[in-house]
Structures are given as C-alpha cells and as structure tokens.
Design an enzyme around this catalytic site. Structure first.
Site, PDB file in Angstrom:
ATOM      1  N   VAL A 128       0.940  -1.362  -0.007  1.00 16.36           N
ATOM      2  CA  VAL A 128       0.007   0.181  -0.049  1.00 16.36           C
ATOM      3  C   VAL A 128       0.800   1.090  -0.116  1.00 16.36           C
ATOM      4  O   VAL A 128       2.046   1.202   0.758  1.00 16.36           O
ATOM      5  CB  VAL A 128      -0.784  -0.170   1.203  1.00 16.36           C
ATOM      6  CG1 VAL A 128      -1.897   1.300   1.062  1.00 16.36           C
ATOM      7  CG2 VAL A 128      -1.605  -1.277   1.279  1.00 16.36           C
ATOM      8  N   SER A 129       0.679   2.154  -0.734  1.00 12.48           N
ATOM      9  CA  SER A 129       1.347   3.314  -1.118  1.00 12.48           C
ATOM     10  C   SER A 129       1.729   4.250   0.213  1.00 12.48           C
ATOM     11  O   SER A 129       3.020   4.405   0.753  1.00 12.48           O
ATOM     12  CB  SER A 129       1.021   4.241  -2.172  1.00 12.48           C
ATOM     13  OG  SER A 129      -0.132   4.713  -1.697  1.00 12.48           O
ATOM     14  N   ASP A 130       0.479   4.598   0.818  1.00 12.93           N
ATOM     15  CA  ASP A 130       0.825   5.538   1.818  1.00 12.93           C
ATOM     16  C   ASP A 130       1.346   4.504   3.251  1.00 12.93           C
ATOM     17  O   ASP A 130       1.923   4.839   4.189  1.00 12.93           O
ATOM     18  CB  ASP A 130      -0.366   6.019   2.289  1.00 12.93           C
ATOM     19  CG  ASP A 130      -1.836   5.542   2.539  1.00 12.93           C
ATOM     20  OD1 ASP A 130      -1.783   4.047   2.178  1.00 12.93           O
ATOM     21  OD2 ASP A 130      -2.730   5.856   2.754  1.00 12.93           O
ATOM     22  N   CYS A 131       0.674   3.340   3.436  1.00  7.61           N
ATOM     23  CA  CYS A 131       1.394   2.520   4.363  1.00  7.61           C
ATOM     24  C   CYS A 131       2.961   2.487   4.269  1.00  7.61           C
ATOM     25  O   CYS A 131       3.714   2.214   5.307  1.00  7.61           O
ATOM     26  CB  CYS A 131       0.751   0.951   4.503  1.00  7.61           C
ATOM     27  SG  CYS A 131      -1.111   1.327   4.766  1.00  7.61           S
ATOM     28  N   GLU A 174       4.300   5.657   5.371  1.00  6.62           N
ATOM     29  CA  GLU A 174       4.342   5.846   6.987  1.00  6.62           C
ATOM     30  C   GLU A 174       5.192   4.903   7.644  1.00  6.62           C
ATOM     31  O   GLU A 174       5.728   5.308   8.761  1.00  6.62           O
ATOM     32  CB  GLU A 174       3.006   5.733   7.495  1.00  6.62           C
ATOM     33  CG  GLU A 174       1.916   6.463   6.795  1.00  6.62           C
ATOM     34  CD  GLU A 174       2.107   8.164   7.007  1.00  6.62           C
ATOM     35  OE1 GLU A 174       2.738   8.276   8.381  1.00  6.62           O
ATOM     36  OE2 GLU A 174       1.561   9.135   6.397  1.00  6.62           O
TER      37      GLU A 174
END
Length: 772
Positions: free
Chosen positions: A492-495, A498
């Site tokens: 997942v890109s934002d995971c 983060e």
C-alpha cells in the site's frame, strides 16, 4: 478537465474520438452523482451505543494472542494458554477496565505526558499497537455463510466454540437499529443489504425466528417488499446460500478474465479490491453453485420474502435495488451492457467457460498462497475459502490453511465478536502511535515504546516480490509495508510511506541499539517511487491507476463510489511526499533526480486536488479535517511557505469550520455527501486534533492571533476530554472507504490527541511562547 484531442488526431483515429466521448459521458455522470450525493437524505446513527445484549459467556476468559503482528482472539475456557489473568490490553479492549471520569490537566505538557504514557500501555510486547478495525456490517455474514455451507449447519464445526457463536449473535444484536434493521455500517441508517444479510446470519447461527431481534428485523424486511430488492453484492451472497436465484443477478462472467490487458476494461486494470471480489463472484456465477438446501434455509426463504420463493419473477429483479441503499445509481451504459452479458451467459461456449473458471481459480489460489492464506481482504478471504472447499475438499491442505487464518479476521470487544475490515491495522496504527510520541520530543521519555515500534516496523517490511507477479497483475512489493502484517503481503503506497518514516525519524534519536539497514531503507524508497503515477504525478492506494476513469460508468455495486480503478488520492500522495522529503534530507545522493521529480510532481498533484473553498476531500478518513492534516504536513515538509495560496485557503477553510466550543467535529456524512457536515454530537477529539495540526503546519512561522486562538481553543478541548488515566473516550468513527462505508479506528482517539498536543507544545517552544 477533459481535453479534446486535436482535430488532426480525430480525423485520423476514430478510436481517439470514442475515448473522448466516453470521457465526456463520464464527466457528465460524475456531475449528476455529485448532485445526487449532496442531497443524501439519511442521517448517521451513533457508533457508540448502550450495550443492551449482555454476554452469556465469561468475558474474562478471552485471550488475545499476538505474534509478529498476527492477532487472534481465543476463548480460553480450559486455561490452555497457561495465563490465569488477562493482560491490561485484553481487559481494555474488552471494556473490562474501570469506568473513568474526566480530569482536566493544568498544562498541555502534562496532558501530553499522561496521554503518551497511556498510549504506551496499549502497545503489545511484539511492538505493535493492536486495535479493532470494524465498522462494516456486511462482513460478519460472510464468515457465517461459508461455514454454514461447508459444514451443513453443524455448529460444532462452524464455530471454534460456543462462545464464538453466541458473541457473533450478541454483536449483531448490539448494532441493530431501533427500527429493527441493520445499516451498511455501524453509523448507517437501516439498509436492505445490512438487514437481510444480518438477519440471515443470526438465523444460520442458531437464533430462532421468534426471538425479538428476528421478529422486528423480519418485519423491517417484509414491510419493504422483502429481500428481492437487496443490492447486487447481497444478491450474489444470497444466490450462493440458495436464498436467491441466479436469474435475478446481473451477469458476472468469469470469461472477463480471458480478456487481454490492452482491452480498457480488462480485469487487470481494475482496482485490486474490485477485481479480487469480482474474481470469486465470477466463479460462483459461472458454475451457478449454491449451498445445498436444508430445512433452515427453506424456512429463511419463507421469512425474507413476501411472495413465495418459486413465484418470484427473478429476471425482473436484476435492477431492483431498495431506494435507501442506492448510493451510486447504475449508469445507462451498464444497463445497456447487462442484457448482452446475460445473453452471452445463456449461449456461452462450454470450453471458454471451463477455461475461464480454471483461470479464475488459479488467480484465487495465487492470492491465497502469496498472502499466506490471509488474502487481500475479508470479502475475498471467505469467498476464496469456500472455493477451496468446493475445488479441493475439507481435508485438503489448501482448505485447512485457509481455515487456520480465518480467525485473524475476528475481533472480540465489549459489544461481541465481529469480522473486521482487514486482518488488522497493525502497521498503520503503530506508525501513527510512534509519530505521535516523536511529535512531542518524547524519545527520551518513551524509549522502550519507540524501540518496540521500530522493531515491529522492521519485521513488518516485505522483503521480496511475489513470484510470477506479472501474470497475476501484481505490483512489486520488495521494500513495501502493507496495512497490517508482513504475511498479508499486499503493498500500500501510504502504508509504505508511513512505515518508512519511523526508521527515518528514529535513525538519529540515540535510542536504537540496532539501526535500520540502509539498503532496506532504499528498498522502501524504491517501492514508493514505483507506485507513483507518472502521468498524474501522485499516488493511488495499492497501485498506480491502470484503467481509464470512464470505467466507473460500469460500476454496478450500487453502494460505493469510485471502486472500478485506483485513483490518485490527496492522502496517499501527501504521505509519500512527506516521507520522500525526510529521506532526501538524510540521503541526498540516492536517486536524487527521481526523488526530486516525485516530490515536485506530487506537490503539484496535491494542489490540483484542492477545492475552491480551500479544502481537501478525505477518501480514507473522516474527512476534510483528515485530508487537511496530511496535506498540510506534506506541503510544509516540501517547503511550502505560510503565505502561499494553498496554505492560506486551507487555513481559512479550517477556521471556518471551528465549532462554538472551540473544537471541530465532522459527521460521517461529510464523506458521503462530499461536503463538510458538522457532527450533531458536537466537536470530536480526533477531528479537533487533525484541525489543530493542520493550522500549526499551515502557519508554522508567523501565525496570526486568530490562528493562535483557534489552535489553543482546540488544545483546550483535547485537555477537557482527557480521562484520569490519560485515555480519551471513544466518540464517532474516524475512517471511511469508497465514500459510503464507515470504518472504526479506535487507536486514533489515543494517538491523534497525543500527536496534536506534542505538535502544539513543540511549536510553542520553537516560537518562544509558553504553551497553555
């Protein structure tokens, strides 16, 4: 904006003209849908409700077993765990800790310290923060349905123990609306989808039709014409359970998986969640498989329909959707295509059908194996498990491995047992908790918690790409982080962004005994860069957008928006830009051209997504306050100045939404209507924390007195709601997916206030001002 191709192109290519026409139709349709959603008539209901259905089991016997992020609740009736007493985390998650009063701290620094200490107490010894991730009320039915179909209604095999069965029924009883129905999610008005699926669930789990819960639910269904008008997802589930006819379902052809990738609507171009749910649905539709009919199913047929089951004109029900369920009306283009698909289904070539079902099963098996039988999400998890039973049998290793990972999706809480929206939010919540502690400069006060978080981030990173991934439409994963655990495997890109941020934040903190390997930091950056859309500049959720936006004209799900392809999102793009900026400062010589381009284009992409009123729509959190928080942090890290138009407009918008008590509160209908809707419950601590951090990031250097007053009013709200222990009480839900389904992030009520308090205390000191 849709740009018409040059005249020379139009004359030389009819294909370009066709694409342009589809884009125009799509644009007009989106405008119509915007108007439809702005007029959404349904109010939300509270997520937190009185627990009217009390447990019939001993809640002190539940144990939460965690290993490298994997979370499994087990009812330890015979003390097989060897643990006599529950841990604090178990008691807290089950609502067995003492009720607390609010205690207002004298200073914000004291509130920060107490909040941080309580947040640290919620961390598991493997380093992650375990949390519920429920909300959707159409997930638990899938577990009960497939177990019933596999084990023929034998409760001893359907459930691990009697406690599990009773607690599933109790959870649904506690989330039944006063009118007798169930919503699509825990804050939803009653819908046909939620009511029918959950009514069938409690009946198959052993609840008698004459119980008060069933009587009012049955009346709700029958008084509205019966289950014939359940939305398309519900129609498919009822077909599988032999409670609906496949003649009443629009065709879901498995032959779609035979289309080459160059076709605009090839399955590989769809958003991963859509294609992974369509995959088993196509399998079941292609085989017309149904659960063997028994006495209970026959009885349920008579309970959920007004007309006798065999007298229903099923072919007329394909477009019959109950009006209060419809969030995305079916477009004419799909209505015209549907009869053609149905005609093909009647005359299909047997060889093609057999081949397409085999390919479908190969794709399902690939997702099973590449995710350690967790699967992408809860819906395709249970469907794939049922397919494994059909294809390989209950004694097969394939099915047994599926069954062993089913409990990863079940979460026990004060209201009962439910299926959650993923196998957890471990990575996501751990990253946010760690960043909250770092925001207040608490590395020295909370070194053990941060070392634990760093450890979990370490073991949660994906170290390899899935084998033969191109043939199964998978992106690279080496260096990625996903939403939950490494075993789950889907990037997942934002995971990823983060997750990568924690090693970068702690790298020079002095509290780590073993630093994060530099080569794996580079792997993480490579992964982030690989997921960016070069055409659009920003990031989607799981993958760079693959299909044209006009594929949304074929959305037949009725209950969601924007599900056909992956889109570029302000939140995902902001998370990636933010982390790349931190990385660039520490590693300026690694792929500098690509990193600089990604940051520059990402910032441009985010600014294009800003609305005229200065706001940013949140697609994964509730809603404008959430997106504003992530965007402002990213733009600040990228060097945006305080007096820039983007920050000025965002500040004005945020100030305009402050409530009379000094806080901010968004209703879930902000997500649904795509316009800011104030919460009828007043200000909310999570929305307030996000708004406070938005204003700090947007006005970091020279804030006006108005901005300072607004920030400090928000801080006072956070302080006034804090409990004696340092905890905060649960309020409304904070998450969303696809516009119309609320998702519960209970960890936010602890991490976000601490984060905002930390930002505020640090910001005040840097301005040489005394924090309140």
């Amino acid at each position: 904006m849709i740009r018409r191709p040059p005249r020379s192109t139009l004359s030389s290519s009819s294909a370009a003209s066709d694409v342009y026409k589809r884009q125009v139709v799509d644009k007009i349709n989106r405008l119509k849908l915007d108007r439809y959603r702005r007029n959404w008539p349904h109010k939300t209901v509270p997520h937190v409700r009185p627990i009217t259905a009390k447990p019939e089991v001993d809640m002190k016997k539940w144990r939460l077993h965690c290993h490298e992020g994997r979370q499994v609740w087990q009812y330890d009736d015979e003390n097989t765990s060897g643990r006599k007493d529950q841990t604090f985390i178990e008691r807290y998650m089950l609502g067995l800790t003492m009720k607390e009063k609010r205690v207002v701290r004298k200073q914000s620094a004291e509130a920060l310290f107490d909040g941080a200490n309580f947040l640290s107490r919620l961390q598991h010894e493997d380093g992650h923060w375990p949390n519920d991730y429920s909300g959707p009320l159409f997930l638990t039915p899938g577990v009960v349905f497939i177990k019933y179909a596999i084990y023929g209604g034998n409760y001893k095999h359907m459930f691990s123990n009697e406690a599990q069965r009773l607690e599933i029924i109790r959870y649904l009883a506690n989330h039944q609306n006063p009118d007798g129905g169930w919503g699509m999610h825990t804050e939803s008005h009653s819908t046909m989808l939620g009511t029918v699926l959950n009514y069938v669930t409690v009946r198959l789990a052993g609840e008698p039709a004459t119980s008060p819960m069933c009587l009012v639910a049955k009346e709700w269904i029958r008084s509205r014409g019966g289950a014939i008008s359940i939305p398309s997802w519900g129609k498919m589930w009822l077909c599988i359970m032999n409670l609906y006819s496949y003649n009443g379902v629009s065709a879901v052809l498995p032959e779609m998986w035979l289309l080459p990738y160059w076709v605009p609507f090839a399955m590989g171009r769809f958003w991963c969640h859509s294609r992974m749910v369509t995959l088993p649905f196509g399998y079941f539709f292609g085989k017309k498989w149904q659960c063997p009919l028994d006495a209970t199913l026959m009885a349920v047929r008579g309970e959920i329909y007004v007309e006798h089951f065999h007298k229903v004109a099923w072919s007329k029900q394909r477009d019959n959707i109950y009006k209060d369920d419809v969030y995305t009306p079916i477009h004419l283009m799909y209505r015209l295509a549907a009869p053609i698909l149905m005609l093909y289904d009647k005359i299909h070539l047997r060889t093609l059908r057999k081949q397409s079902i085999k390919i479908s099963y190969d794709h399902m098996k690939y997702d099973d194996m590449s995710t350690n039988y967790i699967c992408l999400g809860p819906v395709n998890k249970v469907l794939n498990m049922l397919v494994a039973f059909i294809e390989d049998g209950v004694e097969s290793p394939h099915f047994r491995r599926h069954e062993q990972r089913l409990d990863d999706y079940l979460w026990e809480g004060p209201e009962g047992l439910r299926m959650i929206g993923y196998n957890g939010s471990q990575l996501w919540d751990t990253s946010f908790a760690a960043q909250a502690l770092c925001a207040g400069g608490l590395e020295g006060e909370c070194p053990q918690a941060l070392r634990g978080a760093h450890h979990y981030i370490d073991i949660a990173q994906v170290r390899e790409d899935p084998p033969a991934r191109e043939g199964f439409f998978r992106s690279r994963t080496k260096g990625a982080w996903n939403f939950s655990t490494r075993d789950q495997g889907w990037q997942v890109s934002d995971c990823t962004a983060e997750g990568l941020r924690i090693p970068l934040l702690l790298r020079n903190s002095g509290i780590l005994t073993t630093p994060f390997p530099q080569e794996r930091i580079f792997d993480g950056v490579d992964e982030v860069l690989s997921l960016r859309s070069e055409e659009l500049g920003g990031w989607g959720s799981y993958e760079a957008p693959r299909g044209p936006k006009y594929l949304e004209l074929l959305n037949c799900a009725d209950i969601y928006k924007d599900i056909m392809i992956d889109y570029v999102y302000s939140e995902c793009t902001s998370s990636c830009v933010h982390t790349l900026c931190l990385f660039r400062r520490q590693f300026p010589s690694y792929r500098p051209s690509e990193v600089n381009t990604a940051i520059r284009e990402g910032v441009r992409c985010v600014k294009r997504l800003q609305r005229r009123d200065g706001s940013f729509y949140g697609s994964w959190g509730n809603c404008f306050t959430y997106a504003g928080f992530l965007v402002s942090e990213a733009l600040k890290e990228a060097g945006e100045t305080q007096n820039s138009p983007a920050f000025r407009k965002l500040t004005e918008f945020t100030l305009s939404k402050q409530m009379e008590d000094g806080g901010w509160g968004e209703d879930f209908n902000s997500c649904v209507t795509c316009e800011y809707v104030h919460s009828e419950d007043g200000s909310q601590i999570v929305n307030t924390a996000w708004a406070v951090m938005t204003l700090i990031a947007s006005n970091y250097t020279a804030p006006s007195p108005t901005v300072v007053d607004a920030i400090e009013s928000g801080i006072r709200i956070l302080m006034s709601r804090q409990l004696m222990s340092g905890d905060w009480a649960q309020e409304r839900t904070s998450g969303v997916f696809n516009g119309n389904c609320s998702i519960h992030y209970p960890g936010y009520k602890n991490s976000m206030p601490v984060w905002a308090l930390g930002k505020y205390v640090t910001w005040s000191k840097e301005r040489k001002e005394e924090p309140i």
